[in-house]
Motif scaffolding. Structure first.
Motif, short mmCIF file in Angstrom:
data_model
loop_
_atom_site.label_atom_id
_atom_site.label_comp_id
_atom_site.label_asym_id
_atom_site.label_seq_id
_atom_site.Cartn_x
_atom_site.Cartn_y
_atom_site.Cartn_z
N ASP A 46 0.80 -1.22 0.00
CA ASP A 46 0.00 0.00 0.00
C ASP A 46 0.84 1.27 0.00
OD1 ASP A 46 0.91 -0.32 2.61
OD2 ASP A 46 -0.96 0.33 3.54
N LEU A 47 2.11 1.17 0.32
CA LEU A 47 2.99 2.32 0.28
C LEU A 47 3.77 2.42 -1.02
CD1 LEU A 47 4.40 2.27 3.92
CD2 LEU A 47 2.78 3.91 2.97
N GLU A 204 7.81 7.17 3.04
CA GLU A 204 6.43 7.11 2.57
C GLU A 204 5.47 6.89 3.73
OE1 GLU A 204 9.09 5.23 -0.65
OE2 GLU A 204 8.94 5.22 1.54
N ARG A 205 5.86 6.06 4.67
CA ARG A 205 5.00 5.76 5.82
C ARG A 205 4.82 7.00 6.70
NH1 ARG A 205 3.55 0.98 7.94
NH2 ARG A 205 5.06 -0.09 6.60
N THR A 206 5.93 7.69 6.99
CA THR A 206 5.85 8.87 7.83
C THR A 206 5.06 9.98 7.15
OG1 THR A 206 7.97 8.34 8.87
CG2 THR A 206 7.19 10.60 9.07
N ARG A 208 2.74 9.77 4.98
CA ARG A 208 1.31 9.48 4.95
C ARG A 208 0.64 9.96 6.23
NH1 ARG A 208 -0.56 3.37 3.89
NH2 ARG A 208 0.44 3.07 5.93
N VAL A 209 1.33 9.78 7.37
CA VAL A 209 0.81 10.27 8.64
C VAL A 209 0.82 11.79 8.67
CG1 VAL A 209 1.21 10.31 11.13
CG2 VAL A 209 1.54 8.18 9.85
N ASP A 211 0.76 13.91 6.14
CA ASP A 211 -0.21 14.46 5.19
C ASP A 211 -1.64 14.38 5.71
OD1 ASP A 211 1.86 15.05 3.48
OD2 ASP A 211 1.57 13.28 2.21
N ALA A 212 -1.89 13.41 6.60
CA ALA A 212 -3.24 13.26 7.16
C ALA A 212 -3.55 14.34 8.18
CB ALA A 212 -3.39 11.88 7.78
#
Length: 291
Positions: A46-47, A204-206, A208-209, A211-212
């Motif tokens: 998903d990333l 990418e994981r960080t 995503r958090v 950007d939310a």
């Protein structure tokens, strides 16, 4: 900064995130990089990201990227990877143990017993895999001893502060102690081994958090490191004087501090900031050796 003598590297867990950043920076420096991981098909994670995409980017950046499917829970897969490097390149100059299992709820709020037992996966891919990959690779590193090989074990501030819970912290602390003890055994063999602590990363994981909830992380964003910074630091240390590696062998080092020592900047030209004052610094160990 060309890689001296066409140096050969393995970067584990490099489909995305920190591993990808390290591999790309080594590509900039002209390394042949064996990129390992489990993501092969685009869209399978998903990333995003695959080992093939990372390897292709390494080649585009001036190195030679070679994608190798490797599940680092599988000892036989690690052994096969090292044998492939031996067969194709004849030696190994740099091993970066970056592979790490990231359970979905590792950053969730709550006490450790309220989360799933998936956290134990970090012991397999994080702590155990660092040991087994180095165990398999050391004979090949020793064959390259004249070229001053380097092992870099990726650790972090979780070794000395509460970060993501006890499983995560135990893995990072274990990697640091393992690095120290590996260096004792390798002291007279021409191979150096360090533990390296990145800061808060723009993976990418960080992101995503972030950007939310951008307002929540507005103050942290300017201090985040690009994943390639760690790779730049590794390349600078590995391509520098042999003594610079040997004098640091066995130590846990904060990436931002090592970057300043080596004159390395982030991809945007910023000088990285150490998080030592906020999160703590690397441990020290006794000089006693009991065999």
């Amino acid at each position: 900064m060309p890689a001296p003598q066409n140096r050969v590297a393995i970067v584990t867990g490099a489909s995305r995130g920190l591993g990808k950043g390290i591999a790309l920076a080594l590509g900039d420096a002209g390394y042949t990089v064996y990129v390992t991981g489990r993501s092969v098909a685009p869209g399978s994670h998903d990333l995003g990201g695959t080992i093939g995409e990372t390897a292709a980017a390494v080649t585009e950046r001036g190195g030679t990227g070679i994608a190798v499917v490797c599940d680092h829970r599988d000892d036989a897969a690690g052994a096969a990877l090292v044998e492939q490097v031996r067969r194709e390149r004849g030696g190994l100059d740099l091993l970066v143990n970056n592979a790490f299992a990231v359970p979905d709820d590792i950053t969730a709020s709550g006490h450790f017993w309220e989360k799933s037992l998936d956290a134990v996966a970090t012991f397999d891919v994080g702590l155990r895999s660092t040991y087994t990959m180095t165990w398999h690779a050391t004979p090949l590193l020793l064959d390259s001893a004249a070229r001053a090989p380097l092992v870099v074990n990726i650790s972090g501030f979780g070794a000395v502060c509460y970060l993501h819970g006890p499983a995560y912290g135990a893995v990072k602390a274990g990697v640091d102690k393992m690095t120290h003890d590996m260096a004792v055994d390798l002291a007279d063999c021409g191979v150096s081994v360090i533990s390296l602590w990145p800061g808060l990363l723009r993976t990418e994981r960080t992101m995503r958090v972030v950007d939310a909830d951008p307002d929540l992380y507005a103050d942290s964003l300017p201090m985040m490191e690009h994943p390639e910074l760690t790779g730049r630091v590794i390349a600078a240390l590995d391509s520098g004087p042999d003594g610079a590696k040997q004098e640091r062998s066995g130590r846990a080092l904060i990436g931002a501090e090592l970057a300043v020592e080596l004159g390395v900047t982030d991809v945007d030209g910023r000088v990285p900031l150490s998080r030592r004052e906020l999160l703590g610094g690397p441990p020290t160990y006794s000089d006693a050796v009991v065999r």
